[in-house]
Design a protein around this motif. Sequence first.
Motif, PDB file in Angstrom:
ATOM      1  N   GLU A  10     -10.543 -23.874 -40.641  1.00 47.38           N
ATOM      2  CA  GLU A  10     -10.455 -25.282 -41.047  1.00 47.38           C
ATOM      3  C   GLU A  10     -11.459 -26.160 -40.303  1.00 47.38           C
ATOM      4  OE1 GLU A  10      -6.390 -26.210 -40.294  1.00 47.38           O
ATOM      5  OE2 GLU A  10      -5.628 -24.924 -41.923  1.00 47.38           O
ATOM      6  N   ARG A  11     -11.662 -25.887 -39.018  1.00 44.68           N
ATOM      7  CA  ARG A  11     -12.517 -26.747 -38.195  1.00 44.68           C
ATOM      8  C   ARG A  11     -13.999 -26.421 -38.318  1.00 44.68           C
ATOM      9  NH1 ARG A  11      -8.884 -26.326 -32.622  1.00 44.68           N
ATOM     10  NH2 ARG A  11      -7.062 -27.495 -33.393  1.00 44.68           N
ATOM     11  N   HIS A  12     -14.303 -25.129 -38.500  1.00 49.74           N
ATOM     12  CA  HIS A  12     -15.703 -24.713 -38.400  1.00 49.74           C
ATOM     13  C   HIS A  12     -16.285 -24.114 -39.675  1.00 49.74           C
ATOM     14  CE1 HIS A  12     -15.458 -25.509 -34.131  1.00 49.74           C
ATOM     15  NE2 HIS A  12     -14.444 -24.657 -34.002  1.00 49.74           N
ATOM     16  N   VAL A  13     -15.532 -23.262 -40.367  1.00 48.54           N
ATOM     17  CA  VAL A  13     -16.091 -22.522 -41.489  1.00 48.54           C
ATOM     18  C   VAL A  13     -16.069 -23.335 -42.773  1.00 48.54           C
ATOM     19  CG1 VAL A  13     -15.916 -20.426 -42.892  1.00 48.54           C
ATOM     20  CG2 VAL A  13     -15.486 -20.313 -40.427  1.00 48.54           C
ATOM     21  N   VAL A  14     -14.896 -23.839 -43.152  1.00 48.09           N
ATOM     22  CA  VAL A  14     -14.781 -24.576 -44.413  1.00 48.09           C
ATOM     23  C   VAL A  14     -15.746 -25.764 -44.478  1.00 48.09           C
ATOM     24  CG1 VAL A  14     -13.215 -25.907 -45.889  1.00 48.09           C
ATOM     25  CG2 VAL A  14     -12.426 -23.768 -44.836  1.00 48.09           C
ATOM     26  N   PRO A  15     -15.935 -26.526 -43.388  1.00 50.09           N
ATOM     27  CA  PRO A  15     -16.900 -27.640 -43.457  1.00 50.09           C
ATOM     28  C   PRO A  15     -18.341 -27.205 -43.747  1.00 50.09           C
ATOM     29  CG  PRO A  15     -15.417 -27.968 -41.603  1.00 50.09           C
ATOM     30  CD  PRO A  15     -15.164 -26.583 -42.116  1.00 50.09           C
ATOM     31  N   ARG A  16     -18.671 -25.909 -43.530  1.00 42.96           N
ATOM     32  CA  ARG A  16     -20.033 -25.425 -43.793  1.00 42.96           C
ATOM     33  C   ARG A  16     -20.136 -24.707 -45.136  1.00 42.96           C
ATOM     34  NH1 ARG A  16     -23.551 -25.349 -39.695  1.00 42.96           N
ATOM     35  NH2 ARG A  16     -24.925 -25.701 -41.473  1.00 42.96           N
ATOM     36  N   ALA A  24     -27.829 -20.498 -50.292  1.00 44.11           N
ATOM     37  CA  ALA A  24     -27.771 -19.243 -51.038  1.00 44.11           C
ATOM     38  C   ALA A  24     -28.302 -19.418 -52.461  1.00 44.11           C
ATOM     39  CB  ALA A  24     -26.338 -18.719 -51.072  1.00 44.11           C
ATOM     40  N   ALA A  25     -28.110 -20.611 -53.029  1.00 41.82           N
ATOM     41  CA  ALA A  25     -28.588 -20.869 -54.396  1.00 41.82           C
ATOM     42  C   ALA A  25     -30.100 -20.802 -54.497  1.00 41.82           C
ATOM     43  CB  ALA A  25     -28.095 -22.232 -54.869  1.00 41.82           C
ATOM     44  N   THR A  26     -30.802 -20.949 -53.378  1.00 42.28           N
ATOM     45  CA  THR A  26     -32.263 -20.850 -53.379  1.00 42.28           C
ATOM     46  C   THR A  26     -32.728 -19.396 -53.287  1.00 42.28           C
ATOM     47  OG1 THR A  26     -32.526 -20.980 -50.965  1.00 42.28           O
ATOM     48  CG2 THR A  26     -32.341 -23.071 -52.177  1.00 42.28           C
ATOM     49  N   GLY A  27     -31.796 -18.472 -53.054  1.00 39.64           N
ATOM     50  CA  GLY A  27     -32.137 -17.067 -52.899  1.00 39.64           C
ATOM     51  C   GLY A  27     -32.294 -16.645 -51.459  1.00 39.64           C
ATOM     52  N   ALA A  28     -32.249 -17.605 -50.521  1.00 37.31           N
ATOM     53  CA  ALA A  28     -32.383 -17.289 -49.101  1.00 37.31           C
ATOM     54  C   ALA A  28     -31.019 -16.989 -48.500  1.00 37.31           C
ATOM     55  CB  ALA A  28     -33.036 -18.459 -48.365  1.00 37.31           C
ATOM     56  N   TYR A  29     -31.008 -16.185 -47.436  1.00 43.30           N
ATOM     57  CA  TYR A  29     -29.739 -15.952 -46.757  1.00 43.30           C
ATOM     58  C   TYR A  29     -29.480 -17.100 -45.790  1.00 43.30           C
ATOM     59  CZ  TYR A  29     -25.693 -13.740 -44.850  1.00 43.30           C
ATOM     60  OH  TYR A  29     -24.396 -13.503 -44.511  1.00 43.30           O
ATOM     61  N   PRO A  30     -28.261 -17.678 -45.786  1.00 43.32           N
ATOM     62  CA  PRO A  30     -27.968 -18.871 -44.960  1.00 43.32           C
ATOM     63  C   PRO A  30     -27.756 -18.546 -43.484  1.00 43.32           C
ATOM     64  CG  PRO A  30     -26.588 -18.787 -46.936  1.00 43.32           C
ATOM     65  CD  PRO A  30     -27.184 -17.424 -46.764  1.00 43.32           C
ATOM     66  N   THR A  31     -28.766 -17.972 -42.858  1.00 41.39           N
ATOM     67  CA  THR A  31     -28.672 -17.588 -41.450  1.00 41.39           C
ATOM     68  C   THR A  31     -28.321 -18.783 -40.573  1.00 41.39           C
ATOM     69  OG1 THR A  31     -30.323 -15.872 -41.848  1.00 41.39           O
ATOM     70  CG2 THR A  31     -29.915 -16.480 -39.549  1.00 41.39           C
ATOM     71  N   GLU A  32     -28.917 -19.956 -40.880  1.00 41.62           N
ATOM     72  CA  GLU A  32     -28.685 -21.129 -40.034  1.00 41.62           C
ATOM     73  C   GLU A  32     -27.253 -21.637 -40.107  1.00 41.62           C
ATOM     74  OE1 GLU A  32     -31.316 -22.752 -43.484  1.00 41.62           O
ATOM     75  OE2 GLU A  32     -30.713 -20.788 -42.695  1.00 41.62           O
ATOM     76  N   VAL A  33     -26.515 -21.203 -41.119  1.00 39.21           N
ATOM     77  CA  VAL A  33     -25.086 -21.531 -41.206  1.00 39.21           C
ATOM     78  C   VAL A  33     -24.262 -20.490 -40.457  1.00 39.21           C
ATOM     79  CG1 VAL A  33     -23.109 -21.789 -42.756  1.00 39.21           C
ATOM     80  CG2 VAL A  33     -25.321 -22.751 -43.394  1.00 39.21           C
ATOM     81  N   VAL A  34     -24.558 -19.220 -40.685  1.00 36.56           N
ATOM     82  CA  VAL A  34     -23.707 -18.139 -40.197  1.00 36.56           C
ATOM     83  C   VAL A  34     -23.868 -17.890 -38.695  1.00 36.56           C
ATOM     84  CG1 VAL A  34     -23.190 -15.673 -40.419  1.00 36.56           C
ATOM     85  CG2 VAL A  34     -23.667 -17.037 -42.459  1.00 36.56           C
ATOM     86  N   GLU A  35     -25.096 -17.897 -38.189  1.00 34.52           N
ATOM     87  CA  GLU A  35     -25.313 -17.507 -36.792  1.00 34.52           C
ATOM     88  C   GLU A  35     -24.611 -18.419 -35.782  1.00 34.52           C
ATOM     89  OE1 GLU A  35     -26.585 -14.742 -35.494  1.00 34.52           O
ATOM     90  OE2 GLU A  35     -26.782 -13.986 -37.547  1.00 34.52           O
ATOM     91  N   SER A  81     -17.123 -15.402 -45.168  1.00 32.18           N
ATOM     92  CA  SER A  81     -16.823 -15.700 -43.759  1.00 32.18           C
ATOM     93  C   SER A  81     -16.619 -14.469 -42.895  1.00 32.18           C
ATOM     94  CB  SER A  81     -15.581 -16.594 -43.660  1.00 32.18           C
ATOM     95  OG  SER A  81     -14.394 -15.862 -43.910  1.00 32.18           O
ATOM     96  N   ALA A  82     -16.393 -13.275 -43.475  1.00 33.52           N
ATOM     97  CA  ALA A  82     -16.125 -12.108 -42.635  1.00 33.52           C
ATOM     98  C   ALA A  82     -17.257 -11.848 -41.649  1.00 33.52           C
ATOM     99  CB  ALA A  82     -15.882 -10.879 -43.509  1.00 33.52           C
ATOM    100  N   GLU A  83     -18.508 -12.158 -42.057  1.00 36.21           N
ATOM    101  CA  GLU A  83     -19.627 -11.928 -41.133  1.00 36.21           C
ATOM    102  C   GLU A  83     -19.531 -12.813 -39.904  1.00 36.21           C
ATOM    103  OE1 GLU A  83     -24.501 -11.956 -40.802  1.00 36.21           O
ATOM    104  OE2 GLU A  83     -23.564 -12.536 -42.690  1.00 36.21           O
ATOM    105  N   VAL A  84     -18.928 -13.975 -40.050  1.00 33.83           N
ATOM    106  CA  VAL A  84     -18.770 -14.890 -38.918  1.00 33.83           C
ATOM    107  C   VAL A  84     -18.022 -14.198 -37.776  1.00 33.83           C
ATOM    108  CG1 VAL A  84     -17.632 -17.030 -38.182  1.00 33.83           C
ATOM    109  CG2 VAL A  84     -18.885 -16.953 -40.361  1.00 33.83           C
ATOM    110  N   PHE A  85     -17.105 -13.294 -38.128  1.00 27.88           N
ATOM    111  CA  PHE A  85     -16.258 -12.626 -37.141  1.00 27.88           C
ATOM    112  C   PHE A  85     -16.697 -11.183 -36.900  1.00 27.88           C
ATOM    113  CE2 PHE A  85     -14.003 -15.709 -39.769  1.00 27.88           C
ATOM    114  CZ  PHE A  85     -13.664 -16.655 -38.807  1.00 27.88           C
TER     115      PHE A  85
END
Length: 405
Positions: A10-16, A24-35, A81-85
């Motif tokens: 609720e605090r960290h993942v859903v807001p992103r 992701a819609a541009t075809g790029a992987y959202p590394t700057e979100v996930v890392e 979100s599984a990659e986040v963990f």
Amino acid sequence: MQRTLRQFMERHVVPRYHDYERIAATGAYPTEVVEPLKQLAREAGLWNLFLPGLRDDEPGTRMSNMQYSPLAEIMGRVYWSAEVFNCNAPDTGNTELLHLFATPEQHERWLKPLLDGSIRSCFSMTEPDVASSDATNICTTIRREGDEYVINGRKWFTTGALHPNCKFAIVMGVSDESPDAPRHQRHSMVIVPLDTPGLNIVRNVAIMHHHAPEGHCEVTYTDVRVPVSNLLGEEHSGFALAQARLGPGRVHHCMRTIGQCELAVEMMCERALTRRAFGKHLSDYANVQDWIAQSRVEIDQARLLVLQAAWKMDMFGNKAAHIDVSAIKLVAAQLQTRVLDRAIQVFGAMGITPDTPLSYLWSWGRAMRFFDGPDEVHLRAIARAELARARDNLGATAAFYSTSH
């Protein structure tokens, strides 16, 4: 742990969530979100939760399959979100394999950075030219030449190969081509760095016209050479390794699916309560109420079945639970397409657009009826087990037949 994970989501993942979707819609992987989220998750003690055999010197929190299952459900609500963990497929399955079979050198070079989350991996098994639901059909060759293996073949649905941190593939192929070789002792698995000459990522295969930014890739191997030390486990044991890899991963997939179905029901109920048609809220129509009720009982039934499989794996081992694992894979995949279809219908045309996650989640549920074995394979396994039990007890129902005619 569930409370901690829900709060983190609720605090960290859903807001992103929308930041991830936009990139992701541009075809790029959202590394700057996930890392950055990965760093926060590790600091919160929400790391490598999926691995019951985690050692004290390895990063993460050791949990049984049954303990991890409800956490996977919570992660499933945000499909990426599984990659986040550090709990994402196919890395979880590859980590399991390396944990069981890696040499000390492989542990240091590949498993340690996987557990740290600094690299990702992919699994190259399915082939477009054969029915890969029967893994003995796989025809990519892994031939030994001196101190090297030479790999030739064509794979697809190698998930994660386009991820910017993906560094290696575990490749399954035929290592014993003799015609009299036992059909389950012909294959081997080898670790292949993605930058090895001859390995070519041909394309990112779309799933229902949706391209995943990490890729479900077609990959060709043309005279790809790796040292013999890259063999995983024993030579010709690839089929057994593949079976060992699937059990826990199927539990993870099924629990994430249940989380996605829960989200779909919540969205369906909110839509039904707020949308009006022909003078009434959608929630007042009996057919919509039926969809909601059917979804609730089916989700709860599936969850209990998955928890039973996880419990049996923890108590008696993966092999003892193989029929239970087939059952949950069958039930969860069909559940997702049913529940998501109902939710889409309640949303109307909006449900098939990218304005909600529903159409993507439906397409993933439809794909789930193929990966890790199609429905028909699991139905056959369950039926054979049932018939074998009946065969061992022939005549047990004789008392229930009438003998008066």
